[in-house]
Write a protein that holds these residues in place. Sequence first.
Motif, PDB file in Angstrom:
ATOM      1  N   GLU A  54       0.808  -1.221   0.000  1.00 38.08           N
ATOM      2  CA  GLU A  54       0.000   0.000   0.000  1.00 38.08           C
ATOM      3  C   GLU A  54       0.842   1.271   0.000  1.00 38.08           C
ATOM      4  O   GLU A  54       0.501   2.267  -0.626  1.00 38.08           O
ATOM      5  N   PHE A  55       1.994   1.232   0.709  1.00 37.89           N
ATOM      6  CA  PHE A  55       2.866   2.407   0.813  1.00 37.89           C
ATOM      7  C   PHE A  55       4.306   2.030   0.475  1.00 37.89           C
ATOM      8  O   PHE A  55       4.701   0.870   0.598  1.00 37.89           O
ATOM      9  N   GLU A  60       2.413  10.764   1.811  1.00 32.16           N
ATOM     10  CA  GLU A  60       3.420  10.095   0.982  1.00 32.16           C
ATOM     11  C   GLU A  60       3.663  10.867  -0.321  1.00 32.16           C
ATOM     12  O   GLU A  60       4.800  10.985  -0.778  1.00 32.16           O
ATOM     13  N   GLU A 116      -6.021   7.452   4.286  1.00 37.79           N
ATOM     14  CA  GLU A 116      -6.114   8.460   3.229  1.00 37.79           C
ATOM     15  C   GLU A 116      -5.151   9.612   3.474  1.00 37.79           C
ATOM     16  O   GLU A 116      -4.510  10.120   2.551  1.00 37.79           O
ATOM     17  N   LYS A 175      -1.704   8.662   2.505  1.00 38.26           N
ATOM     18  CA  LYS A 175      -1.498   8.699   1.048  1.00 38.26           C
ATOM     19  C   LYS A 175      -1.127  10.110   0.603  1.00 38.26           C
ATOM     20  O   LYS A 175      -0.236  10.306  -0.233  1.00 38.26           O
TER      21      LYS A 175
END
Length: 291
Positions: free
Chosen positions: A184-185, A218, A212, A215
Amino acid sequence: LHLSAVKLAELHSDLKIQEKDELSWKKLKAEGLDEDGEKEAKLRRNLNVIMTKYGMNGKKDSQLVDTNYIKDGTESDTLDDPRLEKLWSKAKTSGKFSDEELDKLWREFKHHKEKIHEYNILLETVSRTEDIHKNVINPSEENLVKEEILHNKHRELKEKLRSINQGFERLRKVSHQGYDTTSEFEEPRVIDLWDMAKSANFTEKELASFREELKHFEAKVEKHHHYQKQLEISHQKLKHVEGTGDKDHLNKKKEKYAMLEEKTKELGYKVKKHLQDLSSRISQGLQHNEL
């Protein structure tokens, strides 16, 4: 200090946050809201970390040297841990990583090294505080407050150690198996935050909201990395043009460098402030777990 352009920009961002935190603390102190001195102790600890990180504490070997991996494809720093060195060597020779993935993995290793470094500084601070506390003969209300401070520091140590252990397990897994394309990351700090968030006392709705936000964070970090790389390239070009004697060309390169430096500083500050806020929220969630 012989710091690279990127490290100088990072130092500026760290000091800007430190200055803002100290101004906030002075306001709290004036209102009598830091009677136990815990916030002041944390400020001193943070400053110690900054000084050690950038080689400003008078110790020759303490500086976390910036890597040249982005610039020439080879790392110039050591990881100061045989286990990490062994994992990194295995990953480099495994053939499982592209150059871009090796760059990303090296950042993860460096991030892990910095976490260990910060943990050791906190551990040293706690040990000194405990030694002073043990030498006090007569217990008093003030000493009870100091015991509470020690308790908070031990909790912080526990959180940092848990993060270090989780981080090492991740590095071990990635080094042996390569990157998971469904992950996911990708950013090390974001992966840390997400792992800790899943252990915190968040509802499903809060966790989804936090995902969220991570995200968005990131994306902000990736943008900062982009400007860091551009700043390094601009710095190298500037050094090259300085030797040619072409003043017009030199002035253009200086203008571009100044623009990139300012943008890198600004983004660095925003990333670190956002990271500070996210870490604080997770820390509160983890504390609820212990209650």
